[in-house]
Design a protein around this motif. Structure first.
Motif, PDB file in Angstrom:
ATOM      1  N   THR A   1       0.829  -1.213   0.000  1.00  0.00           N
ATOM      2  CA  THR A   1       0.000   0.000   0.000  1.00  0.00           C
ATOM      3  C   THR A   1       0.857   1.255   0.000  1.00  0.00           C
ATOM      4  OG1 THR A   1      -1.803  -1.126   1.163  1.00  0.00           O
ATOM      5  CG2 THR A   1      -1.786   1.281   1.218  1.00  0.00           C
ATOM      6  N   GLU A   2       1.931   1.252   0.807  1.00  0.00           N
ATOM      7  CA  GLU A   2       2.799   2.423   0.885  1.00  0.00           C
ATOM      8  C   GLU A   2       3.452   2.724  -0.461  1.00  0.00           C
ATOM      9  OE1 GLU A   2       2.481   0.141   3.093  1.00  0.00           O
ATOM     10  OE2 GLU A   2       2.376   1.025   5.100  1.00  0.00           O
ATOM     11  N   PHE A   3       3.813   1.671  -1.197  1.00  0.00           N
ATOM     12  CA  PHE A   3       4.438   1.881  -2.505  1.00  0.00           C
ATOM     13  C   PHE A   3       3.434   2.448  -3.511  1.00  0.00           C
ATOM     14  CE2 PHE A   3       7.670  -0.627  -0.591  1.00  0.00           C
ATOM     15  CZ  PHE A   3       8.837  -0.361  -1.281  1.00  0.00           C
ATOM     16  N   ILE A   4       2.217   1.964  -3.464  1.00  0.00           N
ATOM     17  CA  ILE A   4       1.191   2.466  -4.380  1.00  0.00           C
ATOM     18  C   ILE A   4       0.851   3.916  -4.055  1.00  0.00           C
ATOM     19  CG2 ILE A   4      -1.218   2.200  -5.089  1.00  0.00           C
ATOM     20  CD1 ILE A   4      -0.830  -0.822  -4.718  1.00  0.00           C
ATOM     21  N   VAL A   5       0.725   4.222  -2.775  1.00  0.00           N
ATOM     22  CA  VAL A   5       0.424   5.599  -2.363  1.00  0.00           C
ATOM     23  C   VAL A   5       1.542   6.536  -2.810  1.00  0.00           C
ATOM     24  CG1 VAL A   5       0.186   7.140  -0.379  1.00  0.00           C
ATOM     25  CG2 VAL A   5      -1.049   4.965  -0.418  1.00  0.00           C
ATOM     26  N   GLU A   6       2.783   6.110  -2.632  1.00  0.00           N
ATOM     27  CA  GLU A   6       3.920   6.945  -3.040  1.00  0.00           C
ATOM     28  C   GLU A   6       3.901   7.187  -4.545  1.00  0.00           C
ATOM     29  OE1 GLU A   6       6.732   9.489  -2.835  1.00  0.00           O
ATOM     30  OE2 GLU A   6       6.104   8.476  -0.985  1.00  0.00           O
ATOM     31  N   TYR A   7       3.608   6.151  -5.308  1.00  0.00           N
ATOM     32  CA  TYR A   7       3.540   6.286  -6.765  1.00  0.00           C
ATOM     33  C   TYR A   7       2.460   7.298  -7.152  1.00  0.00           C
ATOM     34  CZ  TYR A   7       2.821   5.022 -11.685  1.00  0.00           C
ATOM     35  OH  TYR A   7       2.680   5.054 -13.047  1.00  0.00           O
ATOM     36  N   ASN A   8       1.285   7.154  -6.588  1.00  0.00           N
ATOM     37  CA  ASN A   8       0.175   8.038  -6.939  1.00  0.00           C
ATOM     38  C   ASN A   8       0.432   9.479  -6.525  1.00  0.00           C
ATOM     39  OD1 ASN A   8      -1.359   5.983  -8.098  1.00  0.00           O
ATOM     40  ND2 ASN A   8      -2.374   5.462  -6.178  1.00  0.00           N
ATOM     41  N   GLU A   9       1.004   9.680  -5.348  1.00  0.00           N
ATOM     42  CA  GLU A   9       1.257  11.034  -4.876  1.00  0.00           C
ATOM     43  C   GLU A   9       2.411  11.692  -5.630  1.00  0.00           C
ATOM     44  OE1 GLU A   9       1.799  10.871  -0.664  1.00  0.00           O
ATOM     45  OE2 GLU A   9      -0.347  10.646  -0.248  1.00  0.00           O
ATOM     46  N   SER A  10       3.436  10.932  -5.938  1.00  0.00           N
ATOM     47  CA  SER A  10       4.606  11.492  -6.629  1.00  0.00           C
ATOM     48  C   SER A  10       4.303  11.822  -8.080  1.00  0.00           C
ATOM     49  CB  SER A  10       5.785  10.516  -6.560  1.00  0.00           C
ATOM     50  OG  SER A  10       6.228  10.345  -5.236  1.00  0.00           O
ATOM     51  N   LEU A  11       3.474  10.990  -8.740  1.00  0.00           N
ATOM     52  CA  LEU A  11       3.219  11.158 -10.170  1.00  0.00           C
ATOM     53  C   LEU A  11       1.803  11.614 -10.479  1.00  0.00           C
ATOM     54  CD1 LEU A  11       5.098   7.988 -11.506  1.00  0.00           C
ATOM     55  CD2 LEU A  11       5.970  10.306 -11.205  1.00  0.00           C
ATOM     56  N   ASN A  12       1.015  11.835  -9.438  1.00  0.00           N
ATOM     57  CA  ASN A  12      -0.374  12.272  -9.609  1.00  0.00           C
ATOM     58  C   ASN A  12      -1.150  11.280 -10.485  1.00  0.00           C
ATOM     59  OD1 ASN A  12      -2.611  13.934  -9.235  1.00  0.00           O
ATOM     60  ND2 ASN A  12      -2.136  15.193 -11.028  1.00  0.00           N
ATOM     61  N   ARG A  13      -1.060  10.010 -10.126  1.00  0.00           N
ATOM     62  CA  ARG A  13      -1.729   8.941 -10.855  1.00  0.00           C
ATOM     63  C   ARG A  13      -2.763   8.257  -9.964  1.00  0.00           C
ATOM     64  NH1 ARG A  13       2.349   7.435 -14.589  1.00  0.00           N
ATOM     65  NH2 ARG A  13       3.157   9.403 -15.425  1.00  0.00           N
ATOM     66  N   THR A  14      -3.432   7.268 -10.527  1.00  0.00           N
ATOM     67  CA  THR A  14      -4.435   6.510  -9.770  1.00  0.00           C
ATOM     68  C   THR A  14      -4.161   5.015  -9.911  1.00  0.00           C
ATOM     69  OG1 THR A  14      -5.942   6.588 -11.671  1.00  0.00           O
ATOM     70  CG2 THR A  14      -6.245   8.262  -9.944  1.00  0.00           C
ATOM     71  N   LEU A  15      -2.934   4.628  -9.649  1.00  0.00           N
ATOM     72  CA  LEU A  15      -2.554   3.217  -9.703  1.00  0.00           C
ATOM     73  C   LEU A  15      -3.254   2.468  -8.579  1.00  0.00           C
ATOM     74  CD1 LEU A  15      -0.539   1.222 -11.168  1.00  0.00           C
ATOM     75  CD2 LEU A  15       0.996   1.656  -9.229  1.00  0.00           C
ATOM     76  N   LYS A  16      -3.839   1.300  -8.902  1.00  0.00           N
ATOM     77  CA  LYS A  16      -4.524   0.481  -7.914  1.00  0.00           C
ATOM     78  C   LYS A  16      -3.699  -0.754  -7.585  1.00  0.00           C
ATOM     79  CE  LYS A  16      -9.090   1.972  -9.514  1.00  0.00           C
ATOM     80  NZ  LYS A  16     -10.395   1.534 -10.074  1.00  0.00           N
ATOM     81  N   ARG A  17      -4.007  -1.363  -6.450  1.00  0.00           N
ATOM     82  CA  ARG A  17      -3.247  -2.529  -5.993  1.00  0.00           C
ATOM     83  C   ARG A  17      -3.246  -3.639  -7.033  1.00  0.00           C
ATOM     84  NH1 ARG A  17      -2.172  -4.153  -0.544  1.00  0.00           N
ATOM     85  NH2 ARG A  17      -1.701  -6.375  -0.322  1.00  0.00           N
ATOM     86  N   ASP A  18      -4.401  -3.887  -7.652  1.00  0.00           N
ATOM     87  CA  ASP A  18      -4.504  -4.969  -8.638  1.00  0.00           C
ATOM     88  C   ASP A  18      -3.851  -4.619  -9.973  1.00  0.00           C
ATOM     89  OD1 ASP A  18      -5.834  -6.507  -6.801  1.00  0.00           O
ATOM     90  OD2 ASP A  18      -7.845  -6.019  -7.538  1.00  0.00           O
ATOM     91  N   ASP A  19      -3.485  -3.353 -10.158  1.00  0.00           N
ATOM     92  CA  ASP A  19      -2.818  -2.948 -11.394  1.00  0.00           C
ATOM     93  C   ASP A  19      -1.347  -3.351 -11.407  1.00  0.00           C
ATOM     94  OD1 ASP A  19      -5.138  -1.755 -12.317  1.00  0.00           O
ATOM     95  OD2 ASP A  19      -4.619   0.223 -11.512  1.00  0.00           O
ATOM     96  N   VAL A  20      -0.814  -3.679 -10.242  1.00  0.00           N
ATOM     97  CA  VAL A  20       0.606  -3.985 -10.106  1.00  0.00           C
ATOM     98  C   VAL A  20       0.824  -5.489 -10.188  1.00  0.00           C
ATOM     99  CG1 VAL A  20       2.643  -3.779  -8.634  1.00  0.00           C
ATOM    100  CG2 VAL A  20       0.925  -1.958  -8.642  1.00  0.00           C
ATOM    101  N   ASP A  21       1.807  -5.887 -10.997  1.00  0.00           N
ATOM    102  CA  ASP A  21       2.199  -7.292 -11.075  1.00  0.00           C
ATOM    103  C   ASP A  21       3.387  -7.481 -10.135  1.00  0.00           C
ATOM    104  OD1 ASP A  21       2.901  -9.863 -11.639  1.00  0.00           O
ATOM    105  OD2 ASP A  21       3.053  -9.612 -13.807  1.00  0.00           O
ATOM    106  N   TRP A  22       3.086  -7.869  -8.907  1.00  0.00           N
ATOM    107  CA  TRP A  22       4.122  -7.985  -7.886  1.00  0.00           C
ATOM    108  C   TRP A  22       5.091  -9.126  -8.184  1.00  0.00           C
ATOM    109  CZ3 TRP A  22       4.228  -3.889  -4.780  1.00  0.00           C
ATOM    110  CH2 TRP A  22       3.043  -3.162  -4.622  1.00  0.00           C
ATOM    111  N   THR A  23       4.684 -10.078  -9.002  1.00  0.00           N
ATOM    112  CA  THR A  23       5.569 -11.199  -9.323  1.00  0.00           C
ATOM    113  C   THR A  23       6.789 -10.753 -10.116  1.00  0.00           C
ATOM    114  OG1 THR A  23       4.531 -11.810 -11.445  1.00  0.00           O
ATOM    115  CG2 THR A  23       3.549 -12.710  -9.436  1.00  0.00           C
ATOM    116  N   GLN A  24       6.692  -9.589 -10.763  1.00  0.00           N
ATOM    117  CA  GLN A  24       7.787  -9.097 -11.589  1.00  0.00           C
ATOM    118  C   GLN A  24       8.667  -8.070 -10.872  1.00  0.00           C
ATOM    119  OE1 GLN A  24       8.187 -10.428 -15.066  1.00  0.00           O
ATOM    120  NE2 GLN A  24       7.113 -11.780 -13.645  1.00  0.00           N
ATOM    121  N   SER A  25       8.496  -7.941  -9.568  1.00  0.00           N
ATOM    122  CA  SER A  25       9.318  -7.020  -8.780  1.00  0.00           C
ATOM    123  C   SER A  25      10.791  -7.394  -8.884  1.00  0.00           C
ATOM    124  CB  SER A  25       8.888  -7.077  -7.306  1.00  0.00           C
ATOM    125  OG  SER A  25       7.502  -6.828  -7.157  1.00  0.00           O
TER     126      SER A  25
END
Length: 322
Positions: A94-118
């Motif tokens: 959650t913290e990573f998604i929040v940082e992404y959205n706040e830094s880039l002014n986006r609306t990335l959601k948890r399910d939008d991220v493919d964590w397997t490719q980290s």
């Protein structure tokens, strides 16, 4: 590595200009993450728990987060730090998604991220043999890049490439760690075997023929992703290889056609006298779109002709150098 400047058939040795502190390397990388790694820069010095991530990036192609760490010296373990940081991220999504959205002014959601490719990119002026050997597995979620600066302001980045066929999960002395076990359950780096395993043997043999010719193209790399293998020249994607049971679908990047009918700057037009390609399109999970020329590689395909088409794209990107 030695670098020379050529002028009037005379060469002049260019001396190495080492970085004095990690911050110098970090500033260069963060201003050029897209050019160097095709990554979207999110934030510098991202604090999470008791740790601080040097550079946080996002890979739009795989829709995954990428951490970049900068190192001087060789008194640290790539394995220990890498898995600790990946575990930290997976336990604080959650913290990573929040940082992404706040830094880039986006609306990335948890399910939008493919964590397997980290994954994590380690950058240093040099790595010792122990550090390089520690990631010599075919499915490690880490990359080692050595950076060199010279007095003529030339920067060179070299990626350490592992030729090992060994799977890290088979090494009990490593995977006995609870942190490594938990990360490996969620992070899964895809290799070529994962793609070819679902394709008929005759097609795989054809792929082997094509791959041997592709590897003759200078400064190119075949990169395995979850849904395809991409052919990359420096940092530019030339085409995608999508593996099916009875064929391999090749998508040579064409470019974009704007709403007014004009084309993008690097729009590519193929010369296909045998007309084996068809117009298509592709889209990353992040929503990035483009158009392509689609070619089907089957057990009756003419590999030399397919290579002729791929080479056209290579030359259009590499320019007059080839």
């Amino acid at each position: 590595m030695e670098v020379f400047n050529l002028k009037n058939n005379k060469v002049e040795f260019i001396e190495l200009y080492p970085f004095k502190v990690e911050k110098e390397i970090q500033e260069i990388i963060e201003k050029n993450t897209d050019t160097f790694f095709r990554l979207e820069f999110v934030r510098s010095e991202f604090p999470i728990g008791e740790f601080r991530i040097d550079t946080l990036c996002f890979d739009k192609e795989t829709s995954s987060f990428v951490l970049i760490e900068y190192k001087r010296g060789s008194s640290y373990s790539v394995i220990d730090q890498g898995y600790s940081y990946l575990s930290l991220m997976l336990n604080n999504k959650t913290e990573f998604i929040v940082e992404y959205n706040e830094s880039l002014n986006r609306t990335l959601k948890r399910d939008d991220v493919d964590w397997t490719q980290s994954r994590i990119i380690f950058i240093s002026q040099s790595f010792n043999a122990y550090q390089k050997n520690s990631i010599n597995f075919k499915n490690m979620p880490f990359e080692l890049w050595e950076i060199k600066r010279f007095y003529n302001e030339t920067i060179i980045l070299n990626k350490h490439i592992s030729a090992s066929k060994e799977n890290i999960n088979s090494i009990s002395t490593i995977t006995n760690s609870p942190i490594i076990q938990s990360v490996n359950k969620e992070v899964s780096q895809i290799d070529e075997d994962a793609h070819t395993s679902k394709t008929d043997k005759e097609i795989v043999n054809k792929w082997g023929e094509l791959k041997s010719k592709i590897q003759e193209l200078d400064n190119t790399e075949l990169v395995s992703k979850r849904q395809y293998i991409s052919l990359v020249y420096n940092t530019k994607i030339l085409c995608y290889f999508n593996f099916r049971k009875n064929l391999i679908l090749i998508e040579i990047i064409r470019g974009n056609i704007n709403p007014d009918g004009t084309t993008s700057k690097n729009y590519f037009t193929i010369n296909d006298p045998e007309k084996i390609s068809s117009e298509g399109s592709w889209e990353w999970k992040s929503g990035v779109k483009g158009t392509s020329y689609k070619i089907k590689l089957t057990n009756t395909s003419d590999i030399d002709y397919i290579m002729f088409l791929i080479t056209q794209k290579f030359k259009s990107v590499a320019g007059n150098r080839y």
